[in-house]
Design a protein around this motif. Sequence first.
Motif: not given
Ligand SMILES: Nc1ncnc2c1ncn2[C@@H]1O[C@H](COP(=O)(O)OP(=O)(O)OP(=O)(O)O)[C@@H](O)[C@H]1O
Length: 373
Positions: A33, A36-38, A53, A59, A61
């Motif tokens: 969370g 990273k995936t973002n 996804r 989602p 933005v």
């Molecule tokens: N539009 C948005 N605005 C604000 N925060 C967001 C938005 N979309 C996602 N998030 C936040 O981004 C986080 C998820 O980020 P991401 O999917 O990149 O995590 P990750 O590091 O890949 O985690 P994992 O190891 O579980 O895959 C979540 O905490 C989520 O609440």
Amino acid sequence: MHVTHLSLADFRSYARVEVQLDPGVTAFVGPNGQGKTNLVEAVGYLATLGSHRVASDAPLVRMGADRAVIRAQVKQGERQQLVELELNPGKANRARINRSSQVKPRDVLGIVRTVLFAPEDLALVKGDPGERRRFLDELITARSPRMAGVRSDYERVLKQRNTLLKSAALARRHGGRSMDLSTLDVWDQHLARVGAELLAQRLDLVAAIQPLADKAYEQLAPGGGPVALEYKPSAPGEAHTREDLYEQLMGALAEARKQEIERGVTLVGPHRDDVLLKLGQLPAKGYASHGESWSYALALRLASYDLLRAEGNEPVLVLDDVFAELDARRRERLAELVAPGEQVLVTAAVDDDVPDVLTGMRYSVSDGTVERV
Ligand SMILES: Nc1ncnc2c1ncn2[C@@H]1O[C@H](COP(=O)(O)OP(=O)(O)OP(=O)(O)O)[C@@H](O)[C@H]1O
Ligand SMILES: [Mg+2]
């Protein structure tokens, strides 16, 4: 090609972030969370104008912001390009190339190319036909960016034709006069013409990717195959050329018309097709084990990579959280297969999930910050 710099503003969890990238492997490591995936989702968006996804842009933005910006500096050979997309949910997205005046977002396609592996890929094997159609259509567009125009033309024609059929169905149900069907004839021709173009590309792709997928499956799970892909058209027939596919679609539309008017929706065309994924003698969907389905999905992605590379379009490989899902042997094999890629972006929750052969640059991602380690 590879990305040398990624810059995000109000994208997902990031208010702002700047990430310097090199060719070779870059791993983004950090707890769940943290974002990273973002990061890699943004790179994928530049390549497909969509997220792996979610189906809509909203989602993407950052909560509370009204638009997101993804900007990437891209290097292909000696050529440098800066691509920029502004996501405006509910309004038209905007795009720029090299800071020049605006272009259509579609014009950006082809500058960044990716093959993205993600846990969501399991749906390619286990999910609905729409997942497999999207797989084909995204790859078609990566091979030939002008197909983005054909795809959106098809969507538009389909929507118009469905609207017409819906009003025909309503008129029928309410005992009104039956409508003038000559308009529908015209839309049949539009649908068949654009549909045939899309179909021809899909059939060509399935033929090209079939041997590559079989080879990749054998590399990941030796002796477990063979795998075979069979295109299942909603308009049955043996046609392959655009002209013949047009006739085939026209014939099937004529046959389906009565039923279409009863139901008020287009029942024939590429939007109703599927690809049967076979493992050995059985369909993978409904029969393959969890591990086999995973290997199948990975094989389809590896085959996509081989195909684009063979056609001179070396894409960025993105591996989002895939290693944790694999057993040790498949993890090593996959890592060896992707390691030579011009650019490989990996995400993992812990360092141990990144296989040793994938040494390279490492970023720690935590609480919205991305720091080189
Ligand atoms: N539009 C948005 N605005 C604000 N925060 C967001 C938005 N979309 C996602 N998030 C936040 O981004 C986080 C998820 O980020 P991401 O999917 O990149 O995590 P990750 O590091 O890949 O985690 P994992 O190891 O579980 O895959 C979540 O905490 C989520 O609440
Ligand atoms: Mg993730």
